[in-house]
Structures are given as C-alpha cells and as structure tokens.
Motif scaffolding. Structure first.
Motif, PDB file in Angstrom:
ATOM      1  N   CYS A 106       0.611  -1.205   0.146  1.00 35.40           N
ATOM      2  CA  CYS A 106       0.057  -0.023  -0.002  1.00 35.40           C
ATOM      3  C   CYS A 106       0.744   1.286  -0.007  1.00 35.40           C
ATOM      4  CB  CYS A 106      -0.946  -0.036   1.093  1.00 35.40           C
ATOM      5  SG  CYS A 106      -1.962  -1.328   1.273  1.00 35.40           S
ATOM      6  N   THR A 107       1.945   1.068   0.364  1.00 36.69           N
ATOM      7  CA  THR A 107       2.833   2.388   0.414  1.00 36.69           C
ATOM      8  C   THR A 107       3.558   2.551  -0.886  1.00 36.69           C
ATOM      9  OG1 THR A 107       4.923   1.142   0.949  1.00 36.69           O
ATOM     10  CG2 THR A 107       3.581   1.780   2.929  1.00 36.69           C
ATOM     11  N   LEU A 108       3.805   3.923  -1.188  1.00 34.64           N
ATOM     12  CA  LEU A 108       4.619   4.158  -2.335  1.00 34.64           C
ATOM     13  C   LEU A 108       5.889   3.406  -2.537  1.00 34.64           C
ATOM     14  CD1 LEU A 108       4.484   5.773  -4.875  1.00 34.64           C
ATOM     15  CD2 LEU A 108       5.537   7.758  -3.898  1.00 34.64           C
ATOM     16  N   PRO A 109       6.759   3.629  -1.672  1.00 34.38           N
ATOM     17  CA  PRO A 109       7.916   2.499  -1.771  1.00 34.38           C
ATOM     18  C   PRO A 109       7.766   1.208  -2.431  1.00 34.38           C
ATOM     19  CG  PRO A 109       8.277   4.050   0.004  1.00 34.38           C
ATOM     20  CD  PRO A 109       6.784   3.982  -0.324  1.00 34.38           C
ATOM     21  N   GLY A 110       6.663   0.483  -1.380  1.00 36.15           N
ATOM     22  CA  GLY A 110       6.396  -0.847  -1.550  1.00 36.15           C
ATOM     23  C   GLY A 110       5.846  -0.895  -3.097  1.00 36.15           C
ATOM     24  N   LYS A 111       5.025  -0.069  -3.669  1.00 36.28           N
ATOM     25  CA  LYS A 111       4.540   0.093  -4.880  1.00 36.28           C
ATOM     26  C   LYS A 111       5.606   0.079  -5.957  1.00 36.28           C
ATOM     27  CE  LYS A 111       0.031   1.798  -3.719  1.00 36.28           C
ATOM     28  NZ  LYS A 111      -1.224   2.748  -3.740  1.00 36.28           N
ATOM     29  N   LEU A 112       6.509   0.915  -5.514  1.00 31.28           N
ATOM     30  CA  LEU A 112       7.605   0.994  -6.486  1.00 31.28           C
ATOM     31  C   LEU A 112       8.350  -0.496  -6.705  1.00 31.28           C
ATOM     32  CD1 LEU A 112       8.952   4.485  -5.651  1.00 31.28           C
ATOM     33  CD2 LEU A 112       7.876   3.810  -7.839  1.00 31.28           C
ATOM     34  N   ALA A 113       8.671  -1.000  -5.525  1.00 33.76           N
ATOM     35  CA  ALA A 113       9.426  -2.137  -5.488  1.00 33.76           C
ATOM     36  C   ALA A 113       8.426  -3.350  -6.275  1.00 33.76           C
ATOM     37  CB  ALA A 113       9.843  -2.449  -4.013  1.00 33.76           C
ATOM     38  N   PHE A 114       7.301  -3.300  -5.836  1.00 34.68           N
ATOM     39  CA  PHE A 114       6.307  -4.376  -6.569  1.00 34.68           C
ATOM     40  C   PHE A 114       6.417  -4.369  -7.919  1.00 34.68           C
ATOM     41  CE2 PHE A 114       2.011  -5.401  -7.798  1.00 34.68           C
ATOM     42  CZ  PHE A 114       1.708  -6.650  -7.542  1.00 34.68           C
ATOM     43  N   THR A 115       6.091  -2.934  -8.452  1.00 29.65           N
ATOM     44  CA  THR A 115       5.916  -2.903  -9.965  1.00 29.65           C
ATOM     45  C   THR A 115       7.273  -3.105 -10.541  1.00 29.65           C
ATOM     46  OG1 THR A 115       6.218  -0.456  -9.868  1.00 29.65           O
ATOM     47  CG2 THR A 115       4.102  -1.227 -10.101  1.00 29.65           C
ATOM     48  N   ASN A 116       8.335  -2.897 -10.202  1.00 34.69           N
ATOM     49  CA  ASN A 116       9.810  -3.202 -10.630  1.00 34.69           C
ATOM     50  C   ASN A 116       9.729  -4.668 -10.822  1.00 34.69           C
ATOM     51  OD1 ASN A 116      12.238  -2.451 -11.686  1.00 34.69           O
ATOM     52  ND2 ASN A 116      13.277  -3.149  -9.646  1.00 34.69           N
TER      53      ASN A 116
END
Length: 167
Positions: A106-116
């Motif tokens: 749910c967090t922006l850093p987590g979303k960045l890692a997930f989409t990467n």
C-alpha cells in the motif's frame, strides 16, 4: 478473510466457494501467520486438501492458494514478499499452468518495488500463466468507485502490464 473468527463469516466464504464450483481458491491478506488443513476446513470443503501460503506480517499482507489434490498436482515454484507462484498439473489430462497469487503493498516505496519486480518477471510465452490478486493499484480512473486517483500510480501499474503483454 480479514479477521475471520465467526462461524457466519466462514459459512459465507464456504457458500461462495461452493457456489462457484471452483477447484482452486486464492485469497489475499488473510491476516494469518500460519495455516493448517484444520483451519482451512472452516471455510473450504474437505476436497480442498493442499495449499501454499505466504504468511501475513503483522496485520497485513499474505496470500494463500488452496486446491483439490484429486484434480491437480501443485508445487511451489516461487515465493517472495509480494506473493507465491504455484505450478499446477491436471490429474485428468496432464495440462500444466502456473498461477501467481499476489498482494501488492500500500505504500509508495512498496508499490515501486512491487511494480519493478512485476515488470521484470521472465515468463516464457509458451507457458500458460495466470496472475491474480490484490495489486493495490489501478489501471485507470474508471477502476475507482469514486472520482480521483493518482495518475502517476496508474502509469506505474500499466508499465509492467504492458511490458509483460498481460491481457
């Protein structure tokens, strides 16, 4: 499954599983650190006798994939902080496919890692692959039940979808 603790919630889940007549069940964010068949029988029929899971960390995350062993042979191929991937083979006709059950942060850093991570999956084109789950991202404003949404996050999510050629 969030906070399942009552018979009526278990009955509702069991009713939906029965209604769909499915052979594989995928749940996201079960909020449990461990599972056993006894717990699964609270909401699945006894025919659902195999499972793989990614435990929740605290009160969030985690996924579980449950299946009927008389229908499929399944084994865990991959697991990371975002989900699990199980390879299935039909006991009826030996057809095989791969299923990824994910829960996006749910967090922006987590979303960045997930989409990467998602963008860099190397799945051969000849493999039948199904990816599902709670991505915690939207593809377009029409995916929301109210106006708004972060256009940058939508672009972030659409990038791996396009890179992987997902339908």
């Amino acid at each position: 499954m969030c906070g399942i603790n009552s018979d009526s919630k278990w009955d509702s889940i069991r009713d939906k599983i029965t209604e769909t007549n499915c052979d594989v069940v995928c749940l996201q964010e079960p909020k449990k650190e461990s599972f056993d068949l006894q717990f699964i029988k609270n909401f699945c029929s006894p025919a659902f006798d195999c499972f793989e899971f990614l435990p929740s960390i605290g009160a969030s995350g985690g996924v579980i994939t449950i299946w009927k062993s008389h229908q499929f042979t399944g084994h865990l191929v991959f697991s990371n902080e975002f989900g699990i991937t199980v390879e299935f083979s039909s006991n009826l006709n030996a057809c095989a496919w791969i299923l990824s059950n994910v829960y996006g942060p749910c967090t922006l850093p987590g979303k960045l890692a997930f989409t990467n991570w998602l963008k860099n999956i190397q799945m051969p084109e000849e493999v039948d692959w199904l990816i599902l789950g709670d991505f915690n991202l939207m593809r377009s404003p029409s995916n929301r039940n109210k106006p708004g949404g972060d256009a940058n996050e939508m672009l972030l999510f659409n990038e791996p979808i396009s890179a992987l050629g997902l339908v």
